[in-house]
Scaffold this active site. Structure first.
Site, PDB file in Angstrom:
ATOM      1  N   ARG A   1     -30.770  28.467  21.365  1.00 55.65           N
ATOM      2  CA  ARG A   1     -30.931  29.474  22.028  1.00 55.65           C
ATOM      3  C   ARG A   1     -32.084  28.778  22.705  1.00 55.65           C
ATOM      4  NH1 ARG A   1     -32.629  35.907  19.817  1.00 55.65           N
ATOM      5  NH2 ARG A   1     -34.195  34.614  19.300  1.00 55.65           N
TER       6      ARG A   1
ATOM      7  N   CYS B   1     -24.819  37.778  17.576  1.00 61.39           N
ATOM      8  CA  CYS B   1     -25.932  37.191  16.830  1.00 61.39           C
ATOM      9  C   CYS B   1     -27.234  37.987  16.622  1.00 61.39           C
ATOM     10  CB  CYS B   1     -26.687  35.923  17.807  1.00 61.39           C
ATOM     11  SG  CYS B   1     -26.988  36.236  19.324  1.00 61.39           S
TER      12      CYS B   1
ATOM     13  N   HIS C   1     -41.414  24.901   1.305  1.00 64.39           N
ATOM     14  CA  HIS C   1     -39.561  24.053   0.459  1.00 64.39           C
ATOM     15  C   HIS C   1     -39.785  24.591  -1.263  1.00 64.39           C
ATOM     16  CE1 HIS C   1     -40.353  19.231   1.230  1.00 64.39           C
ATOM     17  NE2 HIS C   1     -38.578  20.060   2.106  1.00 64.39           N
TER      18      HIS C   1
ATOM     19  N   ARG D   1     -32.237  29.411  16.543  1.00 63.62           N
ATOM     20  CA  ARG D   1     -33.922  30.752  16.873  1.00 63.62           C
ATOM     21  C   ARG D   1     -34.571  29.405  17.175  1.00 63.62           C
ATOM     22  NH1 ARG D   1     -32.648  35.332  14.673  1.00 63.62           N
ATOM     23  NH2 ARG D   1     -32.714  36.950  15.366  1.00 63.62           N
TER      24      ARG D   1
ATOM     25  N   ASN E   1     -30.337  43.167  18.367  1.00 56.02           N
ATOM     26  CA  ASN E   1     -31.382  44.067  17.742  1.00 56.02           C
ATOM     27  C   ASN E   1     -32.510  44.425  18.918  1.00 56.02           C
ATOM     28  OD1 ASN E   1     -31.034  42.853  15.707  1.00 56.02           O
ATOM     29  ND2 ASN E   1     -31.643  40.863  15.929  1.00 56.02           N
ATOM     30  N   ASP E   2     -32.610  43.417  20.407  1.00 59.41           N
ATOM     31  CA  ASP E   2     -32.628  44.175  21.404  1.00 59.41           C
ATOM     32  C   ASP E   2     -32.180  45.496  22.370  1.00 59.41           C
ATOM     33  OD1 ASP E   2     -35.390  43.113  21.193  1.00 59.41           O
ATOM     34  OD2 ASP E   2     -34.587  40.989  21.378  1.00 59.41           O
TER      35      ASP E   2
ATOM     36  N   GLU F   1     -29.035  41.147  25.700  1.00 59.00           N
ATOM     37  CA  GLU F   1     -29.709  42.364  25.014  1.00 59.00           C
ATOM     38  C   GLU F   1     -30.398  43.255  25.903  1.00 59.00           C
ATOM     39  OE1 GLU F   1     -32.382  39.576  22.697  1.00 59.00           O
ATOM     40  OE2 GLU F   1     -32.721  38.436  24.473  1.00 59.00           O
TER      41      GLU F   1
ATOM     42  N   ARG G   1     -38.461  47.857  18.136  1.00 59.55           N
ATOM     43  CA  ARG G   1     -37.772  47.775  16.959  1.00 59.55           C
ATOM     44  C   ARG G   1     -38.556  46.921  15.141  1.00 59.55           C
ATOM     45  NH1 ARG G   1     -35.913  42.259  19.064  1.00 59.55           N
ATOM     46  NH2 ARG G   1     -36.109  40.949  16.877  1.00 59.55           N
TER      47      ARG G   1
HETATM   48  C1  PEP Z   1     -31.146  40.014  18.859  1.00 54.50           C
HETATM   49  O1  PEP Z   1     -32.343  40.799  19.799  1.00 54.50           O
HETATM   50  O2  PEP Z   1     -30.231  41.038  18.538  1.00 54.50           O
HETATM   51  C2  PEP Z   1     -31.383  38.525  18.858  1.00 54.50           C
HETATM   52  C3  PEP Z   1     -30.191  38.178  17.677  1.00 54.50           C
HETATM   53  O3  PEP Z   1     -32.084  37.948  19.068  1.00 54.50           O
HETATM   54  P1  PEP Z   1     -34.178  38.160  18.126  1.00 54.50           P
HETATM   55  O4  PEP Z   1     -33.877  38.924  17.048  1.00 54.50           O
HETATM   56  O5  PEP Z   1     -34.397  36.596  17.826  1.00 54.50           O
HETATM   57  O6  PEP Z   1     -34.838  39.009  19.220  1.00 54.50           O
HETATM   58 MG    MG Z   2     -33.698  39.298  20.866  1.00 53.32          MG
END
Ligand code: PEP
Ligand code: MG
Length: 570
Positions: free
Chosen positions: A331, A501, A188, A295, A453-454, A430, A464
């Site tokens: 998701r 995303c 909080h 998420r 990201n993936d 991804e 990563r």
């Molecule tokens: C991604 O992989 O780009 C993604 C948004 O998911 P996360 O970062 O939660 O794996």
């Molecule tokens: Mg991902």
């Protein structure tokens, strides 16, 4: 050289100020306290409760006037809590037993907090911190501990834990930042600081003890860095950064209600990435249009068992409502990889990123997946919701997902529960396999959202979270750009929408070429929205297409990065 402490940046931004210790332990005061008779102790409790409730009522009023509604709501809840017989009766009983008012207040609060902490519902679990906070205020009143006086300097509150009410009690024109030893970014205290955009660093453990009252510090919330007693040069450097930050904030505030549209009229929807429903509420001040990634695994984390359909429904409904009629993309659970979940008992894997994770678990665990799908379908009644599956690599997975959704609808129908029949169904792109397969996948889904990201990790074979190979991780690598372009084209060819995303979406330079590729939506952590919007509003679609054509001819990610930073410098 000034000393530096490294923590975790919970809320970005630069702050310069003087340490004011907060959240101190009361042990010393308790040891010195001389209790009176039981009746006297009970009287002290009643007086302290009334004074704390009055003080809270005053600050709720002031916060409402200053427009800090979220903070006012939390403090109002504290005000009611302070007078709640559930709390005060427990304290009264304990005084009878212990004969010492402040010790009884703290002991009774610790017992109540324990009950809350064991609760199933996340919201109720968080109430434990509120009970402790309010009770500590009451105990401090009885012990005669004055609230720290705030002088002319901007203060940086510092303690292992700094209670929400302490942060809430320092006015905007006096608080520069917050430093906490504990490492949670979702408590909080952080939520209150976030709603007021106060730069905050957490996770420095007991090194908070090294920062004495009155120490001058600089906080760099972007890097999680604390500079102790900066010299004149460093101070000058950060004062300049702070001035830039203030100028940018003023520009960004003016952009809030404007669309992310190029000067020749091409619009991209900028949505927020969230991990909890309250993130969706906070996103509004950055001018988001909906949520592009909820998420949901965070709803599953920090607990001892699978959250019930009902509990998930409440979370998703809150997020959908906070989107005010814009789409809320939820998701399905993305557990595995770098996000373990102890109660699923997944055996050790040598390559967790390539292992049993995300949709692979969901399709195999009906007991996990059905309640989640049902909860999302039910939340869809309150606005516009979408289901998005992570880590998809094959048509078979999409077909099985669709079958699960049909089944979930049937079960809701049978149970007579209300649900939405217009919830969209999409997938994250991804994995390289998904990106290559998008011309086929587009036949079976309502949208694609590119998870860079993936996607970068799998395309470039770069873990990563491994800093040793971080230098290879670049979303402008030509292989990544080609997969992204292919995905967006497949979506447009099949008249479905595409978004992104992953973190790349928050890079304003990338946003320009993604827009030129024909992307519909970019979803990012809300504070990044104004920067991306400012960039998109500064270019034309035609010039963005020219940059894209040049970039797609380049041979390395570094060339792309350098080119865009030069071409789009303002
Ligand atoms: C991604 O992989 O780009 C993604 C948004 O998911 P996360 O970062 O939660 O794996
Ligand atoms: Mg991902």
């Amino acid at each position: 050289m000034p000393e530096k402490l490294q923590g975790m940046g919970a809320i970005p931004g630069i702050a310069i100020g003087t340490i004011m210790k907060a959240g101190q332990a009361l042990d010393g005061y308790l040891a010195a306290y001389q209790p009176g008779t039981v009746d006297e102790e009970l009287e002290k409790l009643n007086e302290a409760v009334a004074e704390v409730a009055d003080a809270l009522e005053n600050s709720v009023e002031q916060m409402r006037k200053a427009g800090h509604d979220e903070q006012a709501n939390i403090m109002e809840a504290h005000m009611f809590l302070a007078q709640d017989p559930m709390l005060t009766d427990g304290m009264t009983d304990k005084i009878q037993e212990m004969g010492n008012a402040p010790a009884a207040v703290l002991s009774s609060a610790a017992e109540s907090a324990k009950i809350f902490q064991a609760m199933d519902d996340e919201y109720l679990r968080e109430r434990a911190a509120d009970v402790l906070d309010v009770s500590k205020r009451i105990a401090c009143k009885i012990l005669g501990i004055k609230e720290p006086a705030i002088g002319d300097d901007m203060v940086v509150l510092c303690g292992y834990e700094v209670e929400p009410s302490v942060i809430a009690g320092v006015p905007d024109d006096k608080i520069a930042g917050v430093i906490m030893g504990q490492g949670s970014t979702t408590c909080h205290s952080v939520i209150i600081a976030k709603s007021r955009a106060i730069p905050t660093i957490v996770g420095i453990e007991h090194r908070t003890d090294e920062l004495a009252d009155g120490t001058r510090v600089i906080l760099d919330g972007n890097k999680g860095l604390i500079i102790v007693e900066p010299d004149a040069d460093v101070l000058k450097e950060y004062e300049a950064k702070l001035a830039q930050q203030r100028a940018a904030e003023a520009r960004y505030a003016a952009l809030r209600d404007l669309p992310a549209v190029t000067t020749d009229g091409v619009e991209v929807q900028l949505a927020a990435n969230i991990g909890s429903p309250s993130d969706a509420e906070n996103a509004a001040k950055y001018g988001n249009r909906g949520v592009g990634l909820f998420r949901s695994e965070f709803v599953f984390m920090g607990r001892e068992d699978i959250p019930s359909e009902e509990m998930q429904f409440e979370s998703y409904k809150k997020a959908v409502l906070a989107c005010n009629g814009e789409l809320c993309v939820i998701r399905t659970m993305d557990i595995g990889g770098d996000k373990p979940l102890p109660y699923l008992n997944i055996p050790h894997e040598d390559n967790p990123f390539l292992g049993y994770r995300a949709i692979r678990i969901s399709l195999n665990r009906r007991d996990l997946f059905m309640p989640q799908l049902k909860a999302i379908l039910r939340a869809g009644v309150y606005g516009r919701a979408a289901i998005m599956a992570p880590m998809v690599v094959s048509v078979d997975e999409i077909l099985r997902l669709r079958a699960f959704v049909r089944e979930a609808m049937q079960e809701l129908e049978d149970d007579g529960k209300e649900y939405s029949t217009s919830v969209q169904l999409g997938i994250m792109v991804e994995t390289p396999a998904a990106a290559v397969m998008t011309p086929i996948f587009a036949k079976y889904v309502d949208f694609f959202s590119i998870g860079t990201n993936d996607l970068v990790q799998y395309t470039l074979s770069v873990d990563r979270v491994n800093p040793n190979v971080g230098y290879l991780y670049n979303h402008f690598h030509p292989a990544v750009l080609q997969l992204i372009q292919r995905t967006i084209k497949s979506a447009n060819d099949h008249s479905i929408w595409s978004g992104m995303c992953g973190e790349m979406a928050s890079d304003p330079y990338a946003a320009v070429i993604l827009m030129a590729m024909g992307i519909h939506e970019l979803s990012m952590s809300a504070p990044s929205i104004p920067r991306v919007k400012e960039m998109l509003r500064s270019v034309t679609f035609e010039e963005a297409k020219e940059h894209l054509a040049k970039v797609m001819e380049m041979e390395t990610g570094e060339q792309v990065l350098k080119y865009l930073h030069k071409a789009l410098a303002h």
